[in-house]
Scaffold this active site. Structure first.
Site, PDB file in Angstrom:
ATOM      1  N   LYS A  62      32.270  42.393  38.819  1.00  0.00           N
ATOM      2  CA  LYS A  62      33.150  41.237  38.592  1.00  0.00           C
ATOM      3  C   LYS A  62      32.840  40.653  37.235  1.00  0.00           C
ATOM      4  O   LYS A  62      31.726  40.835  36.715  1.00  0.00           O
ATOM      5  CB  LYS A  62      32.900  40.173  39.661  1.00  0.00           C
ATOM      6  CG  LYS A  62      33.975  39.101  39.743  1.00  0.00           C
ATOM      7  CD  LYS A  62      35.139  39.561  40.606  1.00  0.00           C
ATOM      8  CE  LYS A  62      36.284  38.590  40.607  1.00  0.00           C
ATOM      9  NZ  LYS A  62      37.345  39.021  41.539  1.00  0.00           N
ATOM     10  N   ASP A 102      42.217  38.442  37.878  1.00  0.00           N
ATOM     11  CA  ASP A 102      41.794  37.619  39.032  1.00  0.00           C
ATOM     12  C   ASP A 102      42.335  36.219  38.739  1.00  0.00           C
ATOM     13  O   ASP A 102      43.322  36.091  37.992  1.00  0.00           O
ATOM     14  CB  ASP A 102      40.261  37.630  39.188  1.00  0.00           C
ATOM     15  CG  ASP A 102      39.787  36.985  40.482  1.00  0.00           C
ATOM     16  OD1 ASP A 102      40.028  37.546  41.561  1.00  0.00           O
ATOM     17  OD2 ASP A 102      39.173  35.895  40.433  1.00  0.00           O
TER      18      ASP A 102
HETATM   19  P1  NDP Z   1      45.833  32.946  40.614  1.00  0.00           P
HETATM   20  O1  NDP Z   1      45.206  32.453  39.383  1.00  0.00           O
HETATM   21  O2  NDP Z   1      47.094  33.711  40.541  1.00  0.00           O
HETATM   22  O3  NDP Z   1      46.104  31.718  41.603  1.00  0.00           O
HETATM   23  C1  NDP Z   1      45.063  30.903  42.047  1.00  0.00           C
HETATM   24  C2  NDP Z   1      45.650  29.782  42.891  1.00  0.00           C
HETATM   25  O4  NDP Z   1      44.588  29.084  43.518  1.00  0.00           O
HETATM   26  C3  NDP Z   1      46.419  28.762  42.072  1.00  0.00           C
HETATM   27  O5  NDP Z   1      47.417  28.183  42.867  1.00  0.00           O
HETATM   28  C4  NDP Z   1      45.339  27.744  41.726  1.00  0.00           C
HETATM   29  O6  NDP Z   1      45.818  26.426  41.483  1.00  0.00           O
HETATM   30  C5  NDP Z   1      44.498  27.753  43.001  1.00  0.00           C
HETATM   31  N1  NDP Z   1      43.105  27.461  42.662  1.00  0.00           N
HETATM   32  C6  NDP Z   1      42.262  28.189  41.903  1.00  0.00           C
HETATM   33  N2  NDP Z   1      41.087  27.589  41.779  1.00  0.00           N
HETATM   34  C7  NDP Z   1      41.183  26.445  42.487  1.00  0.00           C
HETATM   35  C8  NDP Z   1      40.300  25.393  42.752  1.00  0.00           C
HETATM   36  N3  NDP Z   1      39.063  25.387  42.248  1.00  0.00           N
HETATM   37  N4  NDP Z   1      40.737  24.379  43.536  1.00  0.00           N
HETATM   38  C9  NDP Z   1      41.985  24.373  44.042  1.00  0.00           C
HETATM   39  N5  NDP Z   1      42.887  25.361  43.818  1.00  0.00           N
HETATM   40  C10 NDP Z   1      42.483  26.371  43.057  1.00  0.00           C
HETATM   41  O7  NDP Z   1      44.711  33.785  41.370  1.00  0.00           O
HETATM   42  P2  NDP Z   1      44.869  34.875  42.522  1.00  0.00           P
HETATM   43  O8  NDP Z   1      45.980  34.514  43.424  1.00  0.00           O
HETATM   44  O9  NDP Z   1      44.851  36.212  41.896  1.00  0.00           O
HETATM   45  O10 NDP Z   1      43.469  34.709  43.295  1.00  0.00           O
HETATM   46  C11 NDP Z   1      43.293  33.844  44.406  1.00  0.00           C
HETATM   47  C12 NDP Z   1      42.080  34.278  45.203  1.00  0.00           C
HETATM   48  O11 NDP Z   1      42.265  35.615  45.697  1.00  0.00           O
HETATM   49  C13 NDP Z   1      40.759  34.326  44.432  1.00  0.00           C
HETATM   50  O12 NDP Z   1      39.706  34.010  45.319  1.00  0.00           O
HETATM   51  C14 NDP Z   1      40.670  35.791  44.035  1.00  0.00           C
HETATM   52  O13 NDP Z   1      39.344  36.180  43.749  1.00  0.00           O
HETATM   53  C15 NDP Z   1      41.186  36.440  45.291  1.00  0.00           C
HETATM   54  N6  NDP Z   1      41.651  37.810  45.155  1.00  0.00           N
HETATM   55  C16 NDP Z   1      42.620  38.140  44.247  1.00  0.00           C
HETATM   56  C17 NDP Z   1      43.075  39.439  44.171  1.00  0.00           C
HETATM   57  C18 NDP Z   1      44.188  39.823  43.272  1.00  0.00           C
HETATM   58  O14 NDP Z   1      44.610  40.980  43.315  1.00  0.00           O
HETATM   59  N7  NDP Z   1      44.728  38.928  42.456  1.00  0.00           N
HETATM   60  C19 NDP Z   1      42.474  40.510  44.982  1.00  0.00           C
HETATM   61  C20 NDP Z   1      41.528  40.042  45.967  1.00  0.00           C
HETATM   62  C21 NDP Z   1      41.127  38.753  46.008  1.00  0.00           C
HETATM   63  P3  NDP Z   1      45.864  25.872  39.969  1.00  0.00           P
HETATM   64  O15 NDP Z   1      46.897  26.702  39.276  1.00  0.00           O
HETATM   65  O16 NDP Z   1      46.217  24.435  40.121  1.00  0.00           O
HETATM   66  O17 NDP Z   1      44.474  26.082  39.405  1.00  0.00           O
HETATM   67  O1  8G0 Z   2      38.574  40.400  44.610  1.00  0.00           O
HETATM   68  C1  8G0 Z   2      39.074  41.503  44.421  1.00  0.00           C
HETATM   69  O2  8G0 Z   2      39.014  42.415  45.232  1.00  0.00           O
HETATM   70  C2  8G0 Z   2      39.827  41.768  43.151  1.00  0.00           C
HETATM   71  C3  8G0 Z   2      40.379  40.701  42.477  1.00  0.00           C
HETATM   72  C4  8G0 Z   2      41.102  40.944  41.323  1.00  0.00           C
HETATM   73  C5  8G0 Z   2      41.243  42.257  40.850  1.00  0.00           C
HETATM   74  C6  8G0 Z   2      40.653  43.303  41.534  1.00  0.00           C
HETATM   75  C7  8G0 Z   2      40.835  44.699  41.031  1.00  0.00           C
HETATM   76  O3  8G0 Z   2      39.863  45.325  40.638  1.00  0.00           O
HETATM   77  O4  8G0 Z   2      41.958  45.178  41.036  1.00  0.00           O
HETATM   78  C8  8G0 Z   2      39.955  43.053  42.690  1.00  0.00           C
END
Ligand code: NDP
Ligand code: 8G0
Length: 381
Positions: A62, A102
């Site tokens: 990560k 992420d």
């Molecule tokens: P994005 O940046 O697209 O979206 C994040 C969302 O969560 C936004 O709505 C943001 O609000 C909110 N958020 C982030 N940090 C905070 C915080 N500290 N407090 C309150 N709200 C918060 O990220 P993703 O959707 O890609 O990721 C979301 C979660 O999923 C993470 O934990 C990530 O590690 C996990 N994940 C993502 C994957 C992926 O493929 N993208 C794969 C597996 C897991 P705001 O815009 O107001 O900050």
């Molecule tokens: O948390 C995860 O599994 C994650 C989040 C964002 C990207 C990736 C990836 O390697 O595609 C994994």
């Protein structure tokens, strides 16, 4: 291995390469002011076992930075991505370490990062990053994969319980990549998402979240969630507060770590929540998980339920390696098969180890054994 990237102590960058027994280090890059080495290490540690559960040949890592992209222009984002890659490029590669997006890192940032990698190395190495644009090596379904995968995982849990999504109310926290596509697939499977959030508060929409409007506000305009309620008569915005106060049968925390604590878990359970499926990485605190266990709420940990994202990244790597492009339908079918496979594996491992229904134990044991066996086979270091 932990790397400290970037010139000047004011803007540190990190990449933690945790384990490569099963394949090159693989995991996302996060740009958010909360990022520090401890958070990157915990995310990298979880990634190792998640990636093992997918059954794909990927190790775990990560990275990220405490850079805050909010309010920055495209040009500022581009320059930060270029600086970040100017340090990171020496650590990564198709066979070494394959980052992706992420929180705060989406297709735009992956584009700038890829461009800088190519500029510095003089190599068009498609397999060095995943989450690329569809016109230059990206894979169909990667954008949707994590949210869709979490919904497929929930459906597998419901199937096992003789239940279905039909007519179920869901609350999905966040409104980013995972949340948006989680909501999309929940609707396709017959459920209805009635609330979502961002860091400013949450919206409740008793008619069901209007996805076109949500995408317009969050993906196109990069606006705040309040805008959604301003444009939709059936919705109201609640500043601050807890989205978990909204009654639902299915909760899908999809924002960030520790967003759902013991008190929120008690409210969810008291309001009749029956399934909690983690779209984010470790959104539920240990106290919350204890509450769910005691209340008989079915709980899926992120390392199982959100593994569809990284699994589809591995499919992107596969397509890059063979210079192939798969259709949306083929890729989505693969994703569903992978998610059902992960559920079956966690479910069966829990039974085998004397804890039927405990998907936390099932995921941890199954993931650990796969990694440990490979580490052992590779000999002492
Ligand atoms: P994005 O940046 O697209 O979206 C994040 C969302 O969560 C936004 O709505 C943001 O609000 C909110 N958020 C982030 N940090 C905070 C915080 N500290 N407090 C309150 N709200 C918060 O990220 P993703 O959707 O890609 O990721 C979301 C979660 O999923 C993470 O934990 C990530 O590690 C996990 N994940 C993502 C994957 C992926 O493929 N993208 C794969 C597996 C897991 P705001 O815009 O107001 O900050
Ligand atoms: O948390 C995860 O599994 C994650 C989040 C964002 C990207 C990736 C990836 O390697 O595609 C994994």
């Amino acid at each position: 291995m932990a790397g400290r990237l970037g010139r000047g102590a004011d803007q540190p960058g990190f990449r933690v390469e945790f384990n490569s027994a099963l394949g090159p280090y693989k995991g996302g890059l996060r740009f958010h002011p909360s990022v520090n080495l401890g958070i990157v290490k915990f995310l990298g540690f979880e990634q190792v076992f998640k990636n093992a559960l997918t059954g794909m040949p990927i190790g775990g890592g990560k990275g990220g930075s405490d850079f805050d992209p909010k309010g920055r222009s495209d040009a500022e984002i581009m320059r930060f991505c270029q600086s970040f890659m100017t340090e990171l490029y020496r650590h990564i590669g198709e066979y070494t370490d394959v980052p992706a997006g992420d929180i705060g890192v989406g297709a735009r940032e992956i584009g700038y990062l890829f461009g800088q990698y190519k500029r510095i190395t003089n190599r068009y190495e498609s397999g060095v990053l995943t989450g690329k644009g569809l016109g230059w090596g990206g894979a169909l379904v990667r954008t949707e994969a994590t949210g869709y995968g979490a919904a497929f995982f929930a459906q597998a849990m419901m199937d096992t319980a003789g239940d279905s999504f039909d007519g179920k109310r869901a609350v999905v926290s966040g409104s980013g990549n995972v949340a948006v596509y989680g909501i999309e697939k929940i609707h396709q499977l017959g459920g209805m998402a009635v609330a979502c959030s961002d860091s400013s508060g949450y919206v409740v929409d008793e008619k069901g979240i209007d996805l076109d409007l949500l995408k317009q506000v969050k993906e196109v305009e990069r606006g705040r969630i309040e805008l959604y309620a301003e444009r939709r008569g059936s919705a109201r915005f609640v500043a601050g507060g807890s989205v978990w106060d909204v009654p639902c049968e299915v909760a899908v925390p999809s924002a960030t770590q520790n967003e759902l604590d013991g008190d929120a878990a008690k409210v969810l359970a008291a309001n009749g929540c029956r399934y909690v499926v983690e779209g984010a990485n470790m959104p539920s605190t240990p106290e919350a998980v204890d509450v769910f266990r005691a209340a008989g709420v079915a709980f899926a940990p992120g390392k199982a339920a959100n593994a569809g994202g990284v699994a589809t990244s591995a499919l992107e790597m596969q397509q890059n390696a063979s210079r192939d492009r798969w259709t949306f339908e083929h890729s989505e079918a693969k994703l569903e098969e992978i998610m059902r496979g992960i559920h079956t594996r966690c479910h069966q491992t829990a039974e085998e180890y004397g804890a039927p229904g405990d998907l936390v134990l099932g995921a941890n044991v199954a993931g650990f054994l796969e990694v440990a066996e490979a580490v052992h086979a590779h000999g002492l270091i």
